[in-house]
Design a protein around this motif. Structure first.
Motif, PDB file in Angstrom:
ATOM      1  N   ASP A 140       0.757  -1.242  -0.012  1.00 50.11           N
ATOM      2  CA  ASP A 140      -0.043   0.062   0.075  1.00 50.11           C
ATOM      3  C   ASP A 140       1.039   1.290  -0.031  1.00 50.11           C
ATOM      4  OD1 ASP A 140       0.947  -0.102   2.604  1.00 50.11           O
ATOM      5  OD2 ASP A 140      -0.826   0.232   3.401  1.00 50.11           O
ATOM      6  N   THR A 141       2.091   1.240  -0.137  1.00 48.34           N
ATOM      7  CA  THR A 141       2.959   2.167  -0.311  1.00 48.34           C
ATOM      8  C   THR A 141       3.594   2.419  -1.819  1.00 48.34           C
ATOM      9  OG1 THR A 141       4.960   0.853   0.248  1.00 48.34           O
ATOM     10  CG2 THR A 141       3.835   1.684   1.993  1.00 48.34           C
ATOM     11  N   ASP A 189       3.555   8.338   2.460  1.00 45.57           N
ATOM     12  CA  ASP A 189       3.401   7.056   2.401  1.00 45.57           C
ATOM     13  C   ASP A 189       2.989   6.444   0.990  1.00 45.57           C
ATOM     14  OD1 ASP A 189       1.028   8.334   2.821  1.00 45.57           O
ATOM     15  OD2 ASP A 189       0.474   7.039   4.330  1.00 45.57           O
ATOM     16  N   LEU A 190       3.197   7.230   0.198  1.00 43.73           N
ATOM     17  CA  LEU A 190       3.037   6.607  -1.383  1.00 43.73           C
ATOM     18  C   LEU A 190       3.997   7.325  -2.251  1.00 43.73           C
ATOM     19  CD1 LEU A 190       0.776   5.049  -2.865  1.00 43.73           C
ATOM     20  CD2 LEU A 190      -0.070   7.181  -3.686  1.00 43.73           C
ATOM     21  N   ARG A 226      -1.043   5.931 -17.226  1.00 48.05           N
ATOM     22  CA  ARG A 226      -2.032   5.169 -16.556  1.00 48.05           C
ATOM     23  C   ARG A 226      -1.476   4.768 -15.081  1.00 48.05           C
ATOM     24  NH1 ARG A 226      -5.343  -0.479 -17.457  1.00 48.05           N
ATOM     25  NH2 ARG A 226      -5.744  -0.992 -15.304  1.00 48.05           N
ATOM     26  N   PHE A 227      -2.366   5.242 -14.068  1.00 51.58           N
ATOM     27  CA  PHE A 227      -2.119   4.903 -12.854  1.00 51.58           C
ATOM     28  C   PHE A 227      -2.751   3.444 -12.369  1.00 51.58           C
ATOM     29  CE2 PHE A 227      -1.868   9.377 -12.517  1.00 51.58           C
ATOM     30  CZ  PHE A 227      -0.932   9.719 -11.507  1.00 51.58           C
ATOM     31  N   THR A 228      -2.382   2.657 -11.733  1.00 50.06           N
ATOM     32  CA  THR A 228      -2.997   1.431 -11.427  1.00 50.06           C
ATOM     33  C   THR A 228      -2.226   0.858 -10.107  1.00 50.06           C
ATOM     34  OG1 THR A 228      -4.067  -0.615 -12.189  1.00 50.06           O
ATOM     35  CG2 THR A 228      -1.541  -0.458 -12.603  1.00 50.06           C
ATOM     36  N   VAL A 229      -3.040  -0.013  -9.308  1.00 45.14           N
ATOM     37  CA  VAL A 229      -2.219  -0.377  -8.082  1.00 45.14           C
ATOM     38  C   VAL A 229      -1.026  -1.231  -8.279  1.00 45.14           C
ATOM     39  CG1 VAL A 229      -4.595  -0.924  -7.197  1.00 45.14           C
ATOM     40  CG2 VAL A 229      -3.665  -2.815  -8.230  1.00 45.14           C
ATOM     41  N   ALA A 230      -0.354  -1.112  -7.035  1.00 47.65           N
ATOM     42  CA  ALA A 230       0.920  -1.723  -7.091  1.00 47.65           C
ATOM     43  C   ALA A 230       0.849  -3.266  -7.306  1.00 47.65           C
ATOM     44  CB  ALA A 230       1.873  -1.471  -5.879  1.00 47.65           C
ATOM     45  N   PRO A 282      -8.155   3.652   2.415  1.00 46.78           N
ATOM     46  CA  PRO A 282      -6.891   4.465   2.903  1.00 46.78           C
ATOM     47  C   PRO A 282      -6.137   4.542   1.518  1.00 46.78           C
ATOM     48  CG  PRO A 282      -7.594   3.269   4.603  1.00 46.78           C
ATOM     49  CD  PRO A 282      -8.555   2.727   3.622  1.00 46.78           C
ATOM     50  N   TYR A 283      -5.782   3.508   0.864  1.00 45.74           N
ATOM     51  CA  TYR A 283      -4.939   3.525  -0.430  1.00 45.74           C
ATOM     52  C   TYR A 283      -5.656   4.330  -1.450  1.00 45.74           C
ATOM     53  CZ  TYR A 283      -2.204   1.571  -4.213  1.00 45.74           C
ATOM     54  OH  TYR A 283      -1.376   1.528  -5.335  1.00 45.74           O
TER      55      TYR A 283
END
Length: 451
Positions: free
Chosen positions: A223-224, A273-274, A303-307, A336-337
């Protein structure tokens, strides 16, 4: 000479946020207005439509793509009311068909336009797709909650509109909720075509698709970080451009790639924290997203996407098998993420909307011990910074070679251009700085036919 040291060079800790309304706040102060509770409420509302499949009902008041689109439009209208009518609502539409749309269907995007006060034709776009799917991409009947894919991106766009519409910017921000992504990126193509028809100068497109989870189907969690995908060679490159890039460089300096570097440089000034994990691909392996049609038009897009993706809770029918629960539901998300990714988008949009368009520089270093860099003036820019990096380096050096020049050329004595990539950024009167455009074939931020 004006001495100006880039926020990117100084880590952005002291970068002022100044709108045309003489409003001064740091990027984190603006993005701090993002509400995790509103993001959750929006995702829950989207899931409540049962399915948002592109081929589902367009007329049902409570279920299907039509009801979901009308709800999103209502959210934009509420945000516009809260800012005194500052958002123009548009609903571009077309009829589409394809391998995943056997019979022609009406396709509609929902768009809110926050016009810039000085250069309204310069546009930054933030977008997510509202449609969802079950295991069978043609199944328009079954429940398809689409919480993370892409309720998360849609909620991010709606929240960005709520936050940023409270401020004024010299250039335009477009908030877009797209349809038809799962059936073939149709909503992205519709909006890219619409941007061209409007004659917009598209400075950046931030596509958000699957941005609300932090754990993978293998139990690995992160989540970072958020992944940021950017193309290498330009999708709109011509044979001439490709040949020139092979000789002079440019395979790692598309506008999207330098937009990715720019957003990465902003991240530390937004929250602790990101971090951005740059992925130097146009999208994930074997897959696609709504940034791709913009790249084909020659517009800078990322494109943004999850880690970490969770494949058990993406493109899956709701079910339990062998003790494993499947389906893209709210309880599998990390809000929160999602709030952190939203804050980064909001800060990036604000900075891009304040800054001028990057110039389109050219470098000449053939058979000499110095490098000449030239570019044309950019509307809204009062000065320019000249940058360098080694051809093997991932990012630009920490400080510009030339800072704050009002001229549109620079002679870099002693800099042998064979060994370096040179770039130029434009700077507004309030210090807002554009991404760096590289002085390589295809390095400018305009479509190549408009170079």
């Amino acid at each position: 000479m004006i001495k100006y040291f880039s926020p990117l060079a100084l880590g952005l800790c002291a970068l002022p946020f100044v709108t045309t309304a003489a409003f001064a706040e740091a990027p984190d102060a603006v993005s701090d207005a993002v509400s995790q509770d509103r993001l959750r409420a929006d995702v829950e509302a989207l899931v409540g439509f049962g399915t948002r499949h592109t081929l589902s009902s367009q007329t049902d008041a409570r279920r299907g793509i039509g009801a979901a689109r009308r709800w999103a439009e209502d959210q934009f209208r509420a945000s516009s009311k809260a800012c005194g009518g500052c958002l123009e609502i548009a609903t571009p539409e077309t009829m589409v068909s394809g391998s995943r749309i056997p019979d022609p269907v009406r396709l509609v995007d929902v768009v809110a336009i926050q016009r810039g006060t000085e250069r309204p034709n310069e546009v930054v776009i933030v977008q997510g797709h509202i449609d969802s799917r079950a295991s069978d991409v043609m199944d328009a009947k079954s429940d398809a909650p689409g919480a993370n894919d892409d309720g998360s991106g849609t909620a991010l766009v709606l929240e960005a509109a709520r936050v940023l519409s409270q401020h004024k910017f010299p250039t335009t921000i477009v908030y877009a909720v797209l349809s038809g992504e799962e059936q073939g990126l149709f909503g992205g193509k519709l909006l890219a075509d619409y941007a061209t028809q409007q004659g917009w100068t598209v400075k950046a497109v931030l596509n958000n698709d699957i941005v609300g989870g932090s754990c993978g189907s293998d139990g690995y969690c992160d989540d970072t970080h958020v992944r940021l995908f950017s193309e290498g060679p330009r999708a709109d490159a011509t044979d001439e451009t490709r040949a020139a890039a092979r000789r002079f460089g440019g395979e790692n300096d598309s506008p999207g790639r330098n937009l990715s570097r720019y957003i990465t440089g902003l991240a530390d000034g937004v929250q602790d924290d990101l971090d951005v994990r740059q992925i130097w691909r146009a999208d994930r392996m074997g897959r696609g997203g709504d940034q791709l049609p913009f790249l084909e038009h020659g517009y800078p897009a990322v494109r943004f996407t999850v880690a970490v993706e969770d494949y058990e809770h993406q493109h899956q029918d709701l079910r339990t098998e062998d003790g494993v629960t499947y389906g893209d539901t709210v309880d599998e998300m990390d809000f929160p993420y999602l709030a952190k990714v939203t804050r980064l988008n909001v800060a990036s949009l604000a900075e891009l909307a304040k800054a001028p368009t990057p110039p389109a520089p050219e470098a000449d270093a053939a058979v000499k011990t110095w490098t000449d860099v030239t570019w044309q003036p950019v509307p809204g820019a009062v000065s320019y910074n000249v940058w360098k990096r080694r051809t093997t380096a991932a990012g630009w050096e920490a400080e510009p070679v030339v800072a704050g020049t009002e001229m549109t050329h620079a002679k870099l004595d002693g800099l042998r251009g064979d060994d370096w990539i040179i770039g130029v950024s434009s700077v507004a009167a309030d210090g807002s700085e554009s991404p760096i455009a590289a002085a390589v074939p295809g390095g400018g931020f305009r479509p190549l036919e408009q170079k």
